[in-house]
Every structure is written in structure tokens, then in C-alpha cells.
Design a protein around this motif. Sequence first.
Motif, mmCIF file in Angstrom:
data_model
loop_
_atom_site.group_PDB
_atom_site.id
_atom_site.type_symbol
_atom_site.label_atom_id
_atom_site.label_comp_id
_atom_site.label_asym_id
_atom_site.label_seq_id
_atom_site.Cartn_x
_atom_site.Cartn_y
_atom_site.Cartn_z
ATOM 1 N N CYS A 62 0.854 -1.192 0.000
ATOM 2 C CA CYS A 62 0.000 0.000 0.000
ATOM 3 C C CYS A 62 0.893 1.247 0.000
ATOM 4 O O CYS A 62 1.990 1.236 0.542
ATOM 5 C CB CYS A 62 -0.897 -0.015 1.241
ATOM 6 N N ARG A 63 0.421 2.324 -0.588
ATOM 7 C CA ARG A 63 1.194 3.566 -0.652
ATOM 8 C C ARG A 63 0.662 4.650 0.286
ATOM 9 O O ARG A 63 1.123 5.777 0.244
ATOM 10 C CB ARG A 63 1.203 4.107 -2.070
ATOM 11 N N TYR A 64 -0.309 4.326 1.129
ATOM 12 C CA TYR A 64 -0.930 5.324 1.986
ATOM 13 C C TYR A 64 -0.599 5.055 3.455
ATOM 14 O O TYR A 64 -0.842 3.965 3.967
ATOM 15 C CB TYR A 64 -2.445 5.338 1.789
ATOM 16 N N PHE A 65 -0.066 6.081 4.115
ATOM 17 C CA PHE A 65 0.310 6.001 5.518
ATOM 18 C C PHE A 65 -0.257 7.206 6.259
ATOM 19 O O PHE A 65 -0.551 8.229 5.647
ATOM 20 C CB PHE A 65 1.834 6.023 5.680
ATOM 21 N N TYR A 66 -0.374 7.065 7.562
ATOM 22 C CA TYR A 66 -0.672 8.222 8.404
ATOM 23 C C TYR A 66 0.288 8.219 9.572
ATOM 24 O O TYR A 66 0.883 7.203 9.901
ATOM 25 C CB TYR A 66 -2.134 8.235 8.876
ATOM 26 N N ARG A 67 0.449 9.385 10.194
ATOM 27 C CA ARG A 67 1.354 9.505 11.332
ATOM 28 C C ARG A 67 0.535 9.619 12.598
ATOM 29 O O ARG A 67 -0.573 10.141 12.598
ATOM 30 C CB ARG A 67 2.304 10.684 11.174
ATOM 31 N N GLN A 68 1.095 9.088 13.669
ATOM 32 C CA GLN A 68 0.509 9.236 14.991
ATOM 33 C C GLN A 68 1.624 9.156 16.011
ATOM 34 O O GLN A 68 2.722 8.712 15.702
ATOM 35 C CB GLN A 68 -0.553 8.171 15.262
ATOM 36 N N LYS A 69 1.346 9.604 17.211
ATOM 37 C CA LYS A 69 2.338 9.547 18.279
ATOM 38 C C LYS A 69 2.548 8.102 18.692
ATOM 39 O O LYS A 69 1.620 7.318 18.775
ATOM 40 C CB LYS A 69 1.899 10.366 19.491
ATOM 41 N N ASP A 70 3.798 7.748 18.938
ATOM 42 C CA ASP A 70 4.144 6.417 19.415
ATOM 43 C C ASP A 70 3.999 6.415 20.930
ATOM 44 O O ASP A 70 4.970 6.297 21.672
ATOM 45 C CB ASP A 70 5.575 6.081 18.983
ATOM 46 N N PHE A 71 2.777 6.600 21.365
ATOM 47 C CA PHE A 71 2.475 6.761 22.787
ATOM 48 C C PHE A 71 1.324 5.831 23.126
ATOM 49 O O PHE A 71 0.315 5.791 22.417
ATOM 50 C CB PHE A 71 2.075 8.220 23.061
ATOM 51 N N ASN A 72 1.459 5.103 24.196
ATOM 52 C CA ASN A 72 0.417 4.178 24.629
ATOM 53 C C ASN A 72 -0.799 4.983 25.084
ATOM 54 O O ASN A 72 -0.749 5.682 26.094
ATOM 55 C CB ASN A 72 0.953 3.310 25.764
ATOM 56 N N GLN A 73 -1.895 4.894 24.336
ATOM 57 C CA GLN A 73 -3.089 5.678 24.641
ATOM 58 C C GLN A 73 -3.706 5.267 25.972
ATOM 59 O O GLN A 73 -4.246 6.099 26.696
ATOM 60 C CB GLN A 73 -4.110 5.534 23.521
ATOM 61 N N LEU A 74 -3.622 3.993 26.296
ATOM 62 C CA LEU A 74 -4.153 3.512 27.570
ATOM 63 C C LEU A 74 -3.377 4.120 28.738
ATOM 64 O O LEU A 74 -3.970 4.500 29.753
ATOM 65 C CB LEU A 74 -4.094 1.988 27.615
ATOM 66 N N LEU A 75 -2.064 4.259 28.584
ATOM 67 C CA LEU A 75 -1.247 4.887 29.621
ATOM 68 C C LEU A 75 -1.627 6.355 29.799
ATOM 69 O O LEU A 75 -1.759 6.845 30.915
ATOM 70 C CB LEU A 75 0.242 4.768 29.274
ATOM 71 N N GLY A 76 -1.835 7.071 28.692
ATOM 72 C CA GLY A 76 -2.237 8.472 28.764
ATOM 73 C C GLY A 76 -3.576 8.653 29.459
ATOM 74 O O GLY A 76 -3.741 9.533 30.316
ATOM 75 N N CYS A 77 -4.542 7.814 29.111
ATOM 76 C CA CYS A 77 -5.850 7.876 29.780
ATOM 77 C C CYS A 77 -5.736 7.490 31.248
ATOM 78 O O CYS A 77 -6.410 8.064 32.111
ATOM 79 C CB CYS A 77 -6.846 6.962 29.077
ATOM 80 N N GLY A 78 -4.867 6.521 31.543
ATOM 81 C CA GLY A 78 -4.667 6.101 32.931
ATOM 82 C C GLY A 78 -4.069 7.212 33.786
ATOM 83 O O GLY A 78 -4.458 7.387 34.949
#
Length: 159
Positions: A62-78
Motif C-alpha cells: 500500500c502507498r498510503y500512511f498516516y502519522r501518529q504519536k508512538d504513545f500508549n493511549q491507555l497509559l495516557g488515559c490512565g
Amino acid sequence: LLIRIWTGFVTPTVSGECINCNQPFIVNYNVGAKTNVNCCKGCGEDWNAEALPLEICLICDCRYFYRQKDFNQLLGCGIVLFGAVIIPAIIGYVIGYRYLLIITICSLSFFTIIDVLLYRKVNDMAVCYDCRSEFRGFKIPPEIEHFEHFLAERFEKEK
């Protein structure tokens, strides 16, 4: 792991699930090597070893990518939940619930600031829209943007 994320040193890796057998994989990617990702260890599905990462997905082409933070979302919510509920409940029990609103606002503000500082320090990773493989430790080109729902819906409808 936290020290590597904090200092910005992360070995380039590709991780995800095989598109045929759904077996999870993590492959260290060596930028100078000719052969990096050859095939799935579970089913033997051949992957594109010659593809350049973040131009073409090594797993599904595939040629389509997106960027996101390499951060555990569960940890942030916790972290935020800890600051919003648990700390005020403990402090309120000790000194009395008369100042619970003030304690909650101060605690939530403090832990939200910690969460934001961690989030800003963490590097970005790229994710393939089609197979959801994660590309960590690569220099992400500026043309790869954040997640776009209409583009993701296109890939969901194709499956």
C-alpha cells in the motif's frame, strides 16, 4: 523503553500482523541492508523486501500512511484518570471532602500537564492504512499527514 523514547533513539522496526495468518510480528529494519523483511514466520507469505519504507508498505504494498504519536493511549488515559479520580478520592478521604472540587481541579491539572509533556516528547510513527503495520524509528516525510477518516473508510470498504 522509556529512556529510548525520551532520548529519541529508537531502532527502526516494522510491526503488525500478517495479512494471511494474523500472526503478530516485529522486524528490526536495517537501512543499509538489502534483505530485511522476507516472509512471515507463521505462514511463509512473501513480503516486499526491496520496498523503501514509508514509500510502499513492506507487508501489503500500500502507498498510503498516516502519522501518529508512538504513545500508549491507555497509559495516557490512565494518567489522567489517576489524577482525576484516585488522587482526589485519597486526599479527600484523608483531609475531608469539603475541598474535593479544588483538590480534583488541582490534581487533574497537574496530571494533565504531565501527560501533555510526555506526549510532546514522544516521537511519531507511521501506520499503513491498509494492513495497520506500524513503522517506528523511521524519519517520517512531511507529506505523511495525521489520520484521515475518509481515507480510512476507503480501505475499510475494500475489504
